[in-house]
Every structure is written in C-alpha cells, then in structure tokens.
Scaffold this motif. Structure first.
Motif, PDB file in Angstrom:
ATOM      1  N   VAL A 102      41.274  39.768  55.126  1.00  0.00           N
ATOM      2  CA  VAL A 102      42.333  40.665  55.575  1.00  0.00           C
ATOM      3  C   VAL A 102      43.174  39.921  56.611  1.00  0.00           C
ATOM      4  N   GLY A 103      44.478  40.010  56.480  1.00  0.00           N
ATOM      5  CA  GLY A 103      45.382  39.309  57.375  1.00  0.00           C
ATOM      6  C   GLY A 103      46.027  38.090  56.722  1.00  0.00           C
ATOM      7  N   GLN A 104      45.485  37.634  55.591  1.00  0.00           N
ATOM      8  CA  GLN A 104      46.043  36.497  54.879  1.00  0.00           C
ATOM      9  C   GLN A 104      47.014  36.922  53.791  1.00  0.00           C
ATOM     10  N   PHE A 105      47.308  38.212  53.702  1.00  0.00           N
ATOM     11  CA  PHE A 105      48.209  38.720  52.673  1.00  0.00           C
ATOM     12  C   PHE A 105      48.914  39.969  53.173  1.00  0.00           C
ATOM     13  N   THR A 106      49.988  40.306  52.490  1.00  0.00           N
ATOM     14  CA  THR A 106      50.705  41.543  52.797  1.00  0.00           C
ATOM     15  C   THR A 106      50.753  42.405  51.537  1.00  0.00           C
ATOM     16  N   ILE A 107      50.744  43.705  51.746  1.00  0.00           N
ATOM     17  CA  ILE A 107      50.808  44.676  50.657  1.00  0.00           C
ATOM     18  C   ILE A 107      52.178  45.330  50.688  1.00  0.00           C
ATOM     19  N   HIS A 120      36.313  55.869  46.597  1.00  0.00           N
ATOM     20  CA  HIS A 120      37.493  55.218  46.033  1.00  0.00           C
ATOM     21  C   HIS A 120      37.005  54.081  45.141  1.00  0.00           C
ATOM     22  N   SER A 121      37.810  53.676  44.170  1.00  0.00           N
ATOM     23  CA  SER A 121      37.419  52.570  43.301  1.00  0.00           C
ATOM     24  C   SER A 121      37.648  51.235  44.010  1.00  0.00           C
ATOM     25  N   ASP A 122      37.154  50.170  43.402  1.00  0.00           N
ATOM     26  CA  ASP A 122      37.482  48.828  43.852  1.00  0.00           C
ATOM     27  C   ASP A 122      38.913  48.531  43.417  1.00  0.00           C
ATOM     28  N   ALA A 123      39.554  47.575  44.069  1.00  0.00           N
ATOM     29  CA  ALA A 123      40.890  47.155  43.666  1.00  0.00           C
ATOM     30  C   ALA A 123      40.770  46.233  42.455  1.00  0.00           C
ATOM     31  N   ILE A 124      41.695  46.381  41.541  1.00  0.00           N
ATOM     32  CA  ILE A 124      41.790  45.508  40.372  1.00  0.00           C
ATOM     33  C   ILE A 124      43.107  44.752  40.524  1.00  0.00           C
ATOM     34  N   CYS A 125      43.041  43.431  40.619  1.00  0.00           N
ATOM     35  CA  CYS A 125      44.242  42.626  40.859  1.00  0.00           C
ATOM     36  C   CYS A 125      44.406  41.566  39.774  1.00  0.00           C
ATOM     37  N   THR A 126      45.649  41.338  39.386  1.00  0.00           N
ATOM     38  CA  THR A 126      45.981  40.314  38.412  1.00  0.00           C
ATOM     39  C   THR A 126      46.941  39.326  39.053  1.00  0.00           C
ATOM     40  N   ALA A 127      46.584  38.028  38.997  1.00  0.00           N
ATOM     41  CA  ALA A 127      47.468  36.993  39.526  1.00  0.00           C
ATOM     42  C   ALA A 127      48.711  36.913  38.656  1.00  0.00           C
ATOM     43  N   MET A 128      49.865  36.862  39.275  1.00  0.00           N
ATOM     44  CA  MET A 128      51.119  36.792  38.536  1.00  0.00           C
ATOM     45  C   MET A 128      51.383  35.347  38.128  1.00  0.00           C
ATOM     46  N   VAL A 129      51.748  35.151  36.886  1.00  0.00           N
ATOM     47  CA  VAL A 129      52.012  33.822  36.343  1.00  0.00           C
ATOM     48  C   VAL A 129      53.174  33.191  37.105  1.00  0.00           C
ATOM     49  N   GLY A 130      53.013  31.950  37.462  1.00  0.00           N
ATOM     50  CA  GLY A 130      54.067  31.223  38.144  1.00  0.00           C
ATOM     51  C   GLY A 130      54.026  31.343  39.653  1.00  0.00           C
ATOM     52  N   VAL A 165      50.824  42.354  46.078  1.00  0.00           N
ATOM     53  CA  VAL A 165      50.211  41.583  47.154  1.00  0.00           C
ATOM     54  C   VAL A 165      50.844  40.204  47.177  1.00  0.00           C
ATOM     55  N   GLN A 166      51.190  39.731  48.352  1.00  0.00           N
ATOM     56  CA  GLN A 166      51.742  38.388  48.542  1.00  0.00           C
ATOM     57  C   GLN A 166      50.902  37.701  49.609  1.00  0.00           C
ATOM     58  N   THR A 167      50.349  36.518  49.282  1.00  0.00           N
ATOM     59  CA  THR A 167      49.547  35.781  50.252  1.00  0.00           C
ATOM     60  C   THR A 167      50.437  34.835  51.050  1.00  0.00           C
ATOM     61  N   ARG A 168      49.898  34.334  52.129  1.00  0.00           N
ATOM     62  CA  ARG A 168      50.656  33.411  52.982  1.00  0.00           C
ATOM     63  C   ARG A 168      51.030  32.126  52.249  1.00  0.00           C
ATOM     64  N   ASP A 169      50.172  31.690  51.310  1.00  0.00           N
ATOM     65  CA  ASP A 169      50.455  30.438  50.598  1.00  0.00           C
ATOM     66  C   ASP A 169      51.293  30.640  49.335  1.00  0.00           C
ATOM     67  N   GLY A 170      51.803  31.850  49.121  1.00  0.00           N
ATOM     68  CA  GLY A 170      52.730  32.086  48.027  1.00  0.00           C
ATOM     69  C   GLY A 170      52.150  32.686  46.764  1.00  0.00           C
ATOM     70  N   ALA A 171      50.858  32.964  46.737  1.00  0.00           N
ATOM     71  CA  ALA A 171      50.262  33.590  45.552  1.00  0.00           C
ATOM     72  C   ALA A 171      50.693  35.057  45.499  1.00  0.00           C
ATOM     73  N   ALA A 172      50.935  35.539  44.288  1.00  0.00           N
ATOM     74  CA  ALA A 172      51.367  36.924  44.103  1.00  0.00           C
ATOM     75  C   ALA A 172      50.425  37.637  43.145  1.00  0.00           C
ATOM     76  N   ALA A 206      46.210  30.479  40.794  1.00  0.00           N
ATOM     77  CA  ALA A 206      45.308  30.090  39.714  1.00  0.00           C
ATOM     78  C   ALA A 206      43.919  29.818  40.263  1.00  0.00           C
ATOM     79  N   PRO A 207      42.884  30.314  39.596  1.00  0.00           N
ATOM     80  CA  PRO A 207      41.526  30.051  40.067  1.00  0.00           C
ATOM     81  C   PRO A 207      41.172  28.583  39.889  1.00  0.00           C
ATOM     82  N   ALA A 208      40.284  28.103  40.728  1.00  0.00           N
ATOM     83  CA  ALA A 208      39.845  26.714  40.645  1.00  0.00           C
ATOM     84  C   ALA A 208      39.053  26.513  39.358  1.00  0.00           C
ATOM     85  N   ALA A 209      39.207  25.354  38.754  1.00  0.00           N
ATOM     86  CA  ALA A 209      38.494  25.052  37.519  1.00  0.00           C
ATOM     87  C   ALA A 209      37.004  24.911  37.813  1.00  0.00           C
ATOM     88  N   ALA A 210      36.193  25.379  36.909  1.00  0.00           N
ATOM     89  CA  ALA A 210      34.750  25.272  37.067  1.00  0.00           C
ATOM     90  C   ALA A 210      34.341  23.820  36.859  1.00  0.00           C
TER      91      ALA A 210
END
Length: 126
Positions: A40-45, A89-99, A60-67, A104-108
């Motif tokens: 919490v604090g590393q992103f804005t809603i 309340h339910s858990d949040a379901i979030c989808t990273a926006m392309v581009g 959601v927008q993170t400080r490093d530009g992820a949306a 992008a998640p780190a490769a395994a």
C-alpha cells in the motif's frame, strides 16, 4: 404529515442506502496490494465506480508505470444487515493492462537436470 406517508418513504430510503458497497478506501487498498503484489502506498486508485450488486470497478497505477484494471465485490448495506455483518468483501481481481510499463510478471526460472519432468517440459520450463 401522516404516518402512512412517512413509512413508505422511509422504507424506500432504507433500500436505496442498502445498495451501495460498504468497503472503505483502506480495505480497497489492502485487497489491491495483495492482488498486484505491491505494498500500500506504491500505487494509486482511480476511476472507481460501483454497480448495483456491490461490484466495484477501478483502475490502478503504480509508481513505476504499471497499469491494472481491477474489481471486487463489496458487501452492500442490505447484505450486511441481512447476514448480521458476517458476509465478507471479496478479494480484488486485477488484470495487468497490455503495454503498461512494469506490469508483466517475471519469467519463471527454467528447471534443469533431474527436476525437469514431463509437466515442466510441456510447460516450456526446461
């Protein structure tokens, strides 16, 4: 004013106020942090909107530009009253926006040697 006209108006008011989700900003941030793997604090809603059934949509927008585009189901006042406050309340379901940068998640890591089995080979991890 007569009691007969006040009672229906009060009932309608009670039903309308019971349709809004009851989750606060802090709860929304906590669930979002868990969903996107940030603290919490590393992103804005922003762009928060509520649907009739208690669904809350937001961006959601993170400080490093992820949306991300996210949603969760918040308990409405009516649901909370009918379940004596026991409906969560339910858990949040979030989808990273392309581009978006940094979303992008780190490769395994690829397995090698005896750890590589048929399932890992089929998944392209070794």
């Amino acid at each position: 004013m007569h009691l007969r006209s006040i009672v229906p108006a009060a009932a309608v008011l009670a039903l309308l106020t019971g349709c809004a989700a009851t989750i606060d900003q802090s709860g929304l941030e906590q669930r979002t942090a868990q969903a996107i793997g940030r603290t919490v604090g590393q992103f804005t809603i922003s762009d928060r909107s509520e649907e009739t059934g208690g669904r809350i949509n937001y961006s959601v927008q993170t400080r490093d530009g992820a949306a991300y585009r996210c949603y969760l189901y918040g308990v409405t006042g009516f649901q909370k009253a009918m379940s004596f406050g026991q409906t969560p309340h339910s858990d949040a379901i979030c989808t990273a926006m392309v581009g978006s940068k940094g979303s992008a998640p780190a490769a395994a890591p690829k397995a090698a040697g005896p750890e590589c089995n048929a399932l890992l080979r089929a998944a392209g991890r070794c």
